[in-house]
Design a protein around this motif. Structure first.
Motif, PDB file in Angstrom:
ATOM      1  N   PHE A  16       0.839  -1.185   0.000  1.00  0.00           N
ATOM      2  CA  PHE A  16       0.000   0.000   0.000  1.00  0.00           C
ATOM      3  C   PHE A  16       0.875   1.235   0.000  1.00  0.00           C
ATOM      4  N   ARG A  17       0.427   2.239  -0.719  1.00  0.00           N
ATOM      5  CA  ARG A  17       1.048   3.556  -0.678  1.00  0.00           C
ATOM      6  C   ARG A  17       0.147   4.464   0.148  1.00  0.00           C
ATOM      7  N   ARG A  18       0.763   5.392   0.828  1.00  0.00           N
ATOM      8  CA  ARG A  18       0.018   6.338   1.659  1.00  0.00           C
ATOM      9  C   ARG A  18       0.041   7.704   0.984  1.00  0.00           C
ATOM     10  N   GLN A  19      -1.104   8.391   1.015  1.00  0.00           N
ATOM     11  CA  GLN A  19      -1.240   9.715   0.408  1.00  0.00           C
ATOM     12  C   GLN A  19      -0.752   9.681  -1.043  1.00  0.00           C
ATOM     13  N   ALA A  20      -1.339   8.795  -1.819  1.00  0.00           N
ATOM     14  CA  ALA A  20      -0.928   8.589  -3.208  1.00  0.00           C
ATOM     15  C   ALA A  20      -1.723   9.495  -4.149  1.00  0.00           C
ATOM     16  N   PRO A  21      -1.034  10.181  -5.051  1.00  0.00           N
ATOM     17  CA  PRO A  21      -1.743  11.007  -6.035  1.00  0.00           C
ATOM     18  C   PRO A  21      -2.314  10.136  -7.157  1.00  0.00           C
ATOM     19  N   ILE A  22      -3.572  10.377  -7.485  1.00  0.00           N
ATOM     20  CA  ILE A  22      -4.232   9.716  -8.619  1.00  0.00           C
ATOM     21  C   ILE A  22      -5.030  10.804  -9.316  1.00  0.00           C
ATOM     22  N   PHE A  30      -3.446   3.288  -1.074  1.00  0.00           N
ATOM     23  CA  PHE A  30      -3.644   2.758  -2.419  1.00  0.00           C
ATOM     24  C   PHE A  30      -2.802   1.509  -2.616  1.00  0.00           C
ATOM     25  N   CYS A  31      -3.460   0.430  -3.050  1.00  0.00           N
ATOM     26  CA  CYS A  31      -2.771  -0.817  -3.421  1.00  0.00           C
ATOM     27  C   CYS A  31      -2.798  -0.900  -4.952  1.00  0.00           C
ATOM     28  N   PRO A  32      -1.668  -0.546  -5.599  1.00  0.00           N
ATOM     29  CA  PRO A  32      -1.646  -0.529  -7.073  1.00  0.00           C
ATOM     30  C   PRO A  32      -1.955  -1.879  -7.705  1.00  0.00           C
ATOM     31  N   ALA A  33      -1.498  -2.971  -7.104  1.00  0.00           N
ATOM     32  CA  ALA A  33      -1.690  -4.291  -7.701  1.00  0.00           C
ATOM     33  C   ALA A  33      -3.163  -4.659  -7.846  1.00  0.00           C
ATOM     34  N   LEU A  61     -12.934   8.280  -9.611  1.00  0.00           N
ATOM     35  CA  LEU A  61     -11.977   7.194  -9.373  1.00  0.00           C
ATOM     36  C   LEU A  61     -12.511   5.866  -9.897  1.00  0.00           C
ATOM     37  N   GLU A  62     -13.798   5.606  -9.664  1.00  0.00           N
ATOM     38  CA  GLU A  62     -14.396   4.352 -10.136  1.00  0.00           C
ATOM     39  C   GLU A  62     -14.466   4.310 -11.667  1.00  0.00           C
ATOM     40  N   ARG A  63     -14.752   5.437 -12.300  1.00  0.00           N
ATOM     41  CA  ARG A  63     -14.749   5.482 -13.772  1.00  0.00           C
ATOM     42  C   ARG A  63     -13.353   5.201 -14.327  1.00  0.00           C
ATOM     43  N   GLU A  64     -12.334   5.531 -13.560  1.00  0.00           N
ATOM     44  CA  GLU A  64     -10.950   5.283 -13.977  1.00  0.00           C
ATOM     45  C   GLU A  64     -10.507   3.845 -13.668  1.00  0.00           C
ATOM     46  N   GLY A  65     -11.408   3.050 -13.083  1.00  0.00           N
ATOM     47  CA  GLY A  65     -11.113   1.639 -12.860  1.00  0.00           C
ATOM     48  C   GLY A  65     -10.607   1.288 -11.466  1.00  0.00           C
ATOM     49  N   TYR A  66     -10.746   2.199 -10.514  1.00  0.00           N
ATOM     50  CA  TYR A  66     -10.320   1.926  -9.141  1.00  0.00           C
ATOM     51  C   TYR A  66     -11.517   1.489  -8.307  1.00  0.00           C
ATOM     52  N   ARG A  67     -11.254   0.682  -7.286  1.00  0.00           N
ATOM     53  CA  ARG A  67     -12.282   0.345  -6.294  1.00  0.00           C
ATOM     54  C   ARG A  67     -11.993   1.178  -5.056  1.00  0.00           C
ATOM     55  N   VAL A  68     -13.018   1.777  -4.505  1.00  0.00           N
ATOM     56  CA  VAL A  68     -12.854   2.649  -3.346  1.00  0.00           C
ATOM     57  C   VAL A  68     -13.636   2.057  -2.178  1.00  0.00           C
ATOM     58  N   VAL A  69     -12.942   1.868  -1.071  1.00  0.00           N
ATOM     59  CA  VAL A  69     -13.569   1.382   0.160  1.00  0.00           C
ATOM     60  C   VAL A  69     -13.369   2.459   1.215  1.00  0.00           C
TER      61      VAL A  69
END
Length: 108
Positions: A16-22, A30-33, A61-69
């Motif tokens: 996990f990265r902390r305070q990651a820019p997206i 953020f877990c990139p994998a 973020l979800e439109r860009e393909g990320y899952r947000v919890v």
């Protein structure tokens, strides 16, 4: 508290990265994998303006393909084990799933 727990997860390849820019946003964890974003919300996220901003941000973020919890700060302090269990489930599909090494695949 959650950052320390995520760094100590005994799961090979889970990073996990902390305070990651997206994009134009900065996410809490953020877990990139797995393209998984973990957001922590304090009480001010109940305010109408902040809640609306959070919704717009999450939709982008979800439109860009990320899952947000999302978790409330109080959930982390009251029951960190339950929060970590949910994160494990998000990473591997179920609580009983075996942890498999995760590899970050860069998008082009």
């Amino acid at each position: 508290m959650l950052w320390r727990a995520l760094k100590e997860l005994p799961l090979e390849g889970t990073h996990f990265r902390r305070q990651a820019p997206i994009g134009s946003y900065v996410v809490d964890f953020f877990c990139p994998a797995k393209r998984l974003i973990i957001e922590l919300d304090g009480g001010h996220h109940n305010d109408d303006g902040t809640a609306e901003h959070d919704r717009e941000r999450q939709l982008w973020l979800e439109r860009e393909g990320y899952r947000v919890v999302r978790f409330w700060n109080s959930e982390v302090t009251a029951d960190l084990s339950a929060v970590l269990e949910r994160i494990y489930t998000e990473l591997y599909g179920s609580r009983d799933a075996e942890a498999a090494p995760l590899k970050h695949l860069r998008r082009r």
